[in-house]
Write a protein that holds these residues in place. Structure first.
Motif, short mmCIF file in Angstrom:
data_model
loop_
_atom_site.label_atom_id
_atom_site.label_comp_id
_atom_site.label_asym_id
_atom_site.label_seq_id
_atom_site.Cartn_x
_atom_site.Cartn_y
_atom_site.Cartn_z
N VAL A 90 -5.74 -9.25 -8.39
CA VAL A 90 -5.76 -8.81 -6.99
C VAL A 90 -6.80 -7.71 -6.84
N ASN A 91 -7.64 -7.84 -5.81
CA ASN A 91 -8.59 -6.78 -5.47
C ASN A 91 -7.96 -5.81 -4.47
N VAL A 92 -7.97 -4.54 -4.80
CA VAL A 92 -7.45 -3.53 -3.88
C VAL A 92 -8.36 -3.43 -2.66
N ASN A 93 -7.78 -3.31 -1.49
CA ASN A 93 -8.53 -3.19 -0.24
C ASN A 93 -7.89 -2.08 0.59
N GLU A 94 -8.43 -0.87 0.43
CA GLU A 94 -7.84 0.31 1.09
C GLU A 94 -7.85 0.15 2.62
N ALA A 154 -7.64 -2.47 4.45
CA ALA A 154 -6.64 -3.42 4.92
C ALA A 154 -5.22 -2.99 4.57
N GLY A 155 -5.09 -1.85 3.87
CA GLY A 155 -3.76 -1.37 3.51
C GLY A 155 -3.27 -1.85 2.16
N LEU A 156 -4.12 -2.62 1.44
CA LEU A 156 -3.72 -3.12 0.11
C LEU A 156 -4.14 -2.09 -0.93
N THR A 157 -3.31 -1.07 -1.11
CA THR A 157 -3.59 -0.02 -2.08
C THR A 157 -3.00 -0.42 -3.43
N PHE A 158 -3.28 0.41 -4.45
CA PHE A 158 -2.68 0.16 -5.77
C PHE A 158 -1.15 0.17 -5.64
N ALA A 159 -0.62 1.13 -4.89
CA ALA A 159 0.84 1.23 -4.74
C ALA A 159 1.41 0.00 -4.05
N ALA A 160 0.73 -0.48 -2.98
CA ALA A 160 1.21 -1.65 -2.26
C ALA A 160 1.17 -2.89 -3.15
N ALA A 161 0.10 -3.03 -3.95
CA ALA A 161 -0.01 -4.18 -4.85
C ALA A 161 1.09 -4.13 -5.90
N LEU A 162 1.36 -2.93 -6.44
CA LEU A 162 2.41 -2.79 -7.46
C LEU A 162 3.78 -3.18 -6.90
N LYS A 163 4.08 -2.75 -5.67
CA LYS A 163 5.36 -3.11 -5.06
C LYS A 163 5.49 -4.63 -4.94
N SER A 164 4.41 -5.29 -4.57
CA SER A 164 4.44 -6.75 -4.45
C SER A 164 4.61 -7.42 -5.80
N PHE A 165 3.93 -6.86 -6.82
CA PHE A 165 4.05 -7.43 -8.17
C PHE A 165 5.51 -7.47 -8.62
#
Length: 574
Positions: free
Chosen positions: A374-378, A380-391
């Motif tokens: 997953v590429n982080v996109n600040e 668009a709101g896709l931060t490292f924290a948001a990606a981790l929560k989804s994972f």
């Protein structure tokens, strides 16, 4: 109803002014205007070419009529004329020459100050007002041709010896921005060939990065080879904008935006099967956009742990840690120290059909089939924290986070490591012991650190001595002790080596080798962490448990003849 076709074309502004001032007859003006239109030339060229007025007389008449100063082109120092204020095509098309920039005004030499189209085009392109100076046409024309052609000839000299066919090189995904009004300006064959040659030369020379750097009076291209920047080319400064636009087009960036940094990616297909990936970063500077292109080599992650330079005991500690079912493994070091390659080498070992692996990076540098990247996109709101929560809702076994930058990301990663997941990530610290205090400074509780982190690896990349030309180095005994060797280290039968340089290497070095400090978190270290111990306390305990510091690991590489003492001193601290 019939339409009347005018028998004569509308008179050019300069023709009307000369007729009104009595310097040219009306019939001659109409005839010259008709000939200029039919031959697709400008009125000044037609007038001077016909002998109606000499270039000298015409320039003086225009200066007198319009009250514009004269300039003697031959009195100018050609070498000091700026070549990057206007596009070469515009200068050649309208026969104008920019001489200087003063505040928000551009001083331009011309033979026809009535050419409104040229003035508007210059204003639009440069975003500056125009101050005309009158030049004699017969002097101005050859200088404009010389300066605009010199750029093409200079680029041709760079690309004439290129050992590739332009038709065999294709831009992958070069579809966006093609309809942009500026895109057509960046398709010049010399610029395209020059860029492709630089990219391929960098790949063939095993460079990790390319730097395109504009300055006030010159432009340079540098490659980072084996960690060292080397100047490769000095193309004409006039190409800086076209080159930047070309890179942006194939990287799918906004070529009209030059005020803020941008990041992108591009691919070049070389031949029928080979594709090279590049990561692109632009940065506005005083004299244009500096562009850095990083070469991403997917094969580097598949070389294996052995190829990275780990010593047997360091390799054993790392492999033991990644085989654990849960916990956090951290890799630390500065930018460009090989952290990503180390992490992907671990992921390559873990990448099995029965393992679910997810990664969040900014951006993903290495493409690995079987791993959900997953590429982080600040924005668009896709931060490292948001990606981790989804994972955590995706049933993961292994999670890799490109970098722990803030408390929120660290908190989620630690909770994942505590609840049955193996988490791999990076931090920017000097060595392994200071990583733990850095986490404390981020606001993470000592209990969470002690119960989640299972291993920390600090690393640097040092240049590897060329095996063909390295020679024994005569280093004084005192200098070896001062560097960190112990007396018992100097008793063995080993010889330090120094770089020499040959046709097969880069100033005596060829390739790079990793220098590592691999520190498992033992129960004793956990107790120190829980007591809020300092980095010095942890470092002392690590030394008792046989963990080498970065300097000690580097000195071991010197004893093995892998690298030189001066290289180890340059990349490590005592």
């Amino acid at each position: 109803m019939t339409t009347t076709v005018p028998s004569t074309p509308p008179l050019a502004g300069l023709a009307r002014a000369l007729i009104a001032a009595g310097k040219l007859s009306a019939s001659a003006g109409e005839e010259l205007s008709r000939k200029a239109l039919s031959s697709n030339t400008n009125f000044v060229a037609q007038l001077v070419g016909s002998g109606g007025l000499s270039a000298y007389d015409l320039a003086h008449h225009i200066s007198s009529i319009f009250g514009i100063p004269l300039v003697d082109i031959h009195a100018l120092d050609i070498g000091r004329i700026p070549k990057d204020l206007l596009d070469n095509k515009l200068c050649s098309s309208y026969k104008v020459l920019p001489l200087a920039k003063r505040g928000n005004r551009l001083v331009v030499a011309t033979a026809d100050p009535t050419n409104k189209e040229a003035a508007e085009k210059i204003k639009f392109t440069s975003q500056l007002g125009v101050d005309w100076l009158i030049a004699e046409y017969d002097k101005l024309l050859p200088l404009v041709d010389k300066l605009t052609k010199s750029t093409k000839e200079s680029l041709d000299s760079f690309t004439s010896a290129a050992d590739f066919d332009l038709d065999d090189i294709k831009d992958v995904d070069d579809s966006s921005n093609k309809n942009d009004s500026e895109a057509s300006d960046v398709e010049d064959a010399p610029v395209v060939k020059f860029l492709h040659k630089m990219l391929i030369d960098a790949f063939n020379m095993r460079a990790s990065d390319l730097h395109f750097e504009p300055y006030e009076h010159h432009y340079r291209v540098r490659f980072r080879i084996d960690g060292e920047l080397r100047e490769i080319a000095a193309p004409p400064i006039a190409i800086k904008d076209k080159l930047a636009s070309r890179i942006k087009v194939i990287s799918r960036l906004d070529i009209s935006e030059k005020r803020v940094p941008q990041d992108g990616r591009m691919k070049l297909k070389i031949g029928p099967e080979r594709v090279i990936d590049f990561r692109v970063s632009t940065l506005p500077t005083l004299f244009g956009e500096k562009i850095v292109i990083r070469i991403l080599d997917p094969s580097s992650a598949k070389m294996g742990i052995d190829a990275l330079g780990y010593e047997p005991e360091e390799k054993e500690r790392l492999l033991k840690a990644i085989q654990r079912p849960y916990g956090m493994i951290l890799v630390t070091g500065p930018t460009g120290s090989g952290k990503t390659v180390s992490l992907y080498s671990c992921l390559n070992l873990l990448n099995q059909p029965g393992v679910n692996i997810s990664t969040a990076e900014d951006p993903s540098e290495i493409n690995m089939p079987g791993v959900n990247q997953v590429n982080v996109n600040e924005k668009a709101g896709l931060t490292f924290a948001a990606a981790l929560k989804s994972f955590l809702r995706q049933d993961p076994d292994v999670i890799m986070v490109g970098e722990i930058r803030d408390l929120e990301t660290a908190d989620i990663a630690i909770k994942a490591a505590q609840t049955g997941h193996l988490v791999l990530s990076t931090l920017h610290t000097n060595d392994a012991p200071t990583t733990l205090t850095r986490m404390r400074n981020m606001g993470i509780a000592p209990f969470n650190i002690a119960s989640s982190v299972i291993l920390i690896t600090a690393q640097r990349l040092g240049r590897r001595l060329c095996p063909k030309c390295k020679e024994p180095a005569d280093i004084p005994h005192e200098a070896l002790l001062e560097a960190g060797f112990q007396e018992n280290d100097l008793d063995g039968g080993w010889t330090p080596y120094k770089p020499v340089g040959c046709a097969d290497c880069n100033n005596g070095y060829k390739g790079r080798v990793g220098i590592y400090q691999v520190m498992p978190i033992t129960e004793t270290m956990q107790e120190i962490i829980l007591k809020d111990g300092t980095a010095l306390d942890i470092a002392n305990q690590a030394r008792k448990e046989g963990v080498k510091s970065l300097r000690e690991s580097g000195l071991h590489k010197v004893k093995q003849g892998v690298t030189s003492l001066e290289e180890v001193l340059a990349v490590t601290n005592l």
